[in-house]
Scaffold this active site. Structure first.
Site, mmCIF file in Angstrom:
data_model
loop_
_atom_site.group_PDB
_atom_site.id
_atom_site.type_symbol
_atom_site.label_atom_id
_atom_site.label_comp_id
_atom_site.label_asym_id
_atom_site.label_seq_id
_atom_site.Cartn_x
_atom_site.Cartn_y
_atom_site.Cartn_z
ATOM 1 C CD GLU A 177 -2.880 1.264 0.222
ATOM 2 O OE1 GLU A 177 -2.435 1.267 -0.943
ATOM 3 O OE2 GLU A 177 -4.079 1.457 0.478
ATOM 4 C CG ASP A 178 -0.946 4.765 -1.633
ATOM 5 O OD1 ASP A 178 -1.632 4.102 -0.819
ATOM 6 O OD2 ASP A 178 -1.451 5.605 -2.395
ATOM 7 C CG ASP A 197 -5.641 9.429 5.672
ATOM 8 O OD1 ASP A 197 -4.882 10.094 6.367
ATOM 9 O OD2 ASP A 197 -6.719 9.880 5.225
ATOM 10 C CG PHE A 257 -2.655 15.842 1.014
ATOM 11 C CD1 PHE A 257 -3.686 14.963 1.315
ATOM 12 C CD2 PHE A 257 -2.196 15.914 -0.303
ATOM 13 C CE1 PHE A 257 -4.265 14.172 0.322
ATOM 14 C CE2 PHE A 257 -2.763 15.126 -1.293
ATOM 15 C CZ PHE A 257 -3.791 14.263 -0.977
ATOM 16 C CG ASP A 312 -3.749 11.313 -6.489
ATOM 17 O OD1 ASP A 312 -3.749 10.527 -5.525
ATOM 18 O OD2 ASP A 312 -4.778 11.829 -6.947
ATOM 19 N NE ARG A 320 -2.296 8.773 -9.512
ATOM 20 C CZ ARG A 320 -2.957 8.404 -8.424
ATOM 21 N NH1 ARG A 320 -2.311 7.913 -7.391
ATOM 22 N NH2 ARG A 320 -4.270 8.531 -8.358
HETATM 23 P P1 IMP Z 1 -7.797 5.242 4.053
HETATM 24 O O1 IMP Z 1 -6.668 4.695 4.908
HETATM 25 O O2 IMP Z 1 -8.910 4.248 3.831
HETATM 26 O O3 IMP Z 1 -8.299 6.551 4.598
HETATM 27 O O4 IMP Z 1 -7.302 5.530 2.593
HETATM 28 C C1 IMP Z 1 -6.008 5.773 2.297
HETATM 29 C C2 IMP Z 1 -5.954 6.287 0.870
HETATM 30 O O5 IMP Z 1 -6.200 7.691 0.842
HETATM 31 C C3 IMP Z 1 -4.565 6.081 0.301
HETATM 32 O O6 IMP Z 1 -4.424 4.841 -0.351
HETATM 33 C C4 IMP Z 1 -4.417 7.281 -0.618
HETATM 34 O O7 IMP Z 1 -4.930 6.957 -1.905
HETATM 35 C C5 IMP Z 1 -5.274 8.353 0.006
HETATM 36 N N1 IMP Z 1 -4.444 9.287 0.820
HETATM 37 C C6 IMP Z 1 -4.442 9.418 2.161
HETATM 38 N N2 IMP Z 1 -3.568 10.359 2.577
HETATM 39 C C7 IMP Z 1 -2.980 10.839 1.452
HETATM 40 C C8 IMP Z 1 -1.953 11.838 1.220
HETATM 41 O O8 IMP Z 1 -1.385 12.488 2.117
HETATM 42 N N3 IMP Z 1 -1.620 12.045 -0.083
HETATM 43 C C9 IMP Z 1 -2.195 11.371 -1.119
HETATM 44 N N4 IMP Z 1 -3.153 10.432 -0.946
HETATM 45 C C10 IMP Z 1 -3.538 10.166 0.336
HETATM 46 MG MG MG Z 2 -4.452 4.264 -2.388
#
Ligand code: IMP
Ligand code: MG
Length: 186
Positions: free
Chosen positions: A107-108, A111, A160, A167, A173
């Protein structure tokens, strides 16, 4: 569109570099070695949830020296307020039968943790040999569900961030480093 003005705005929003290409590659080399060292004769399936992890996946997979396959998923989670309805909609599923693999979700960034929490539960129900989550970045202060990655390369505060697959409105990206995004100004 004025090319100079577009470029100036694009560049100005890259506030500061948080992690350089070299720092990222160093952390990935170690993560790749750890995954390779865990090899027990069964194949590894690297699972990426599109699109943000595509750059990390490309580099991490090349740091792995044992048999592994790559799989992609597209997933959307649905919530009623802050509570997961438990409904994660898979808009594109894996080709592989995960019961034959040690699954590593790549995963990237984590959050709120919601999407990954749902995807992990869904894949666990398919009985993989084992399941681990490796994330490039983690923002633990933003968590809305109790979720912890097995491996996190970098922990960051609530900023962020962009670049290296991440992105803002689909741009940035392709930056080779991770930077803080500047939300202020025109
Ligand atoms: P969550 O953990 O379900 O809230 O989702 C996480 C997703 O939100 C990640 O896979 C990213 O695509 C996006 N995301 C969360 N924080 C950031 C950020 O700081 N920059 C870019 N994308 C983010
Ligand atoms: Mg993502």
């Amino acid at each position: 569109m004025d090319k100079e003005k577009q470029l100036e705005t694009f560049q100005r929003r890259i506030k500061r570099v948080l992690f350089t290409q070299e720092e990222i590659q160093e952390a990935i080399r170690k993560a790749g070695k750890d995954i390779s060292d865990s090899y027990d004769g069964n194949p590894i399936l690297l699972v990426s949830i599109l699109k943000g992890a595509y750059v990390f996946l490309a580099d991490l997979s090349r740091a792995i020296t044992v048999p592994c396959e790559i799989g992609f998923m597209c997933a959307k989670s649905y919530y009623s307020g802050t509570v997961s309805t438990g409904a994660v909609k898979i808009t594109m599923d894996l080709d592989q039968d995960v019961s034959q693999y040690h699954v590593v979700i790549v995963e990237d960034i984590i959050d709120t943790g919601r999407t990954l929490n749902d995807v992990v539960n869904l894949l666990k129900a398919r009985n993989p040999l084992s399941l681990k989550v490796v994330t490039l970045l983690d923002k633990p202060s933003r968590r809305k569900v109790d979720f912890k990655a097995d491996v996190s390369l970098f922990t960051i505060p609530d900023h962020f961030v962009i670049g290296y697959g991440l992105d803002c409105g689909e741009y940035y990206r392709n930056l080779p480093y991770i930077a803080e995004y500047d939300e202020g100004g025109e």
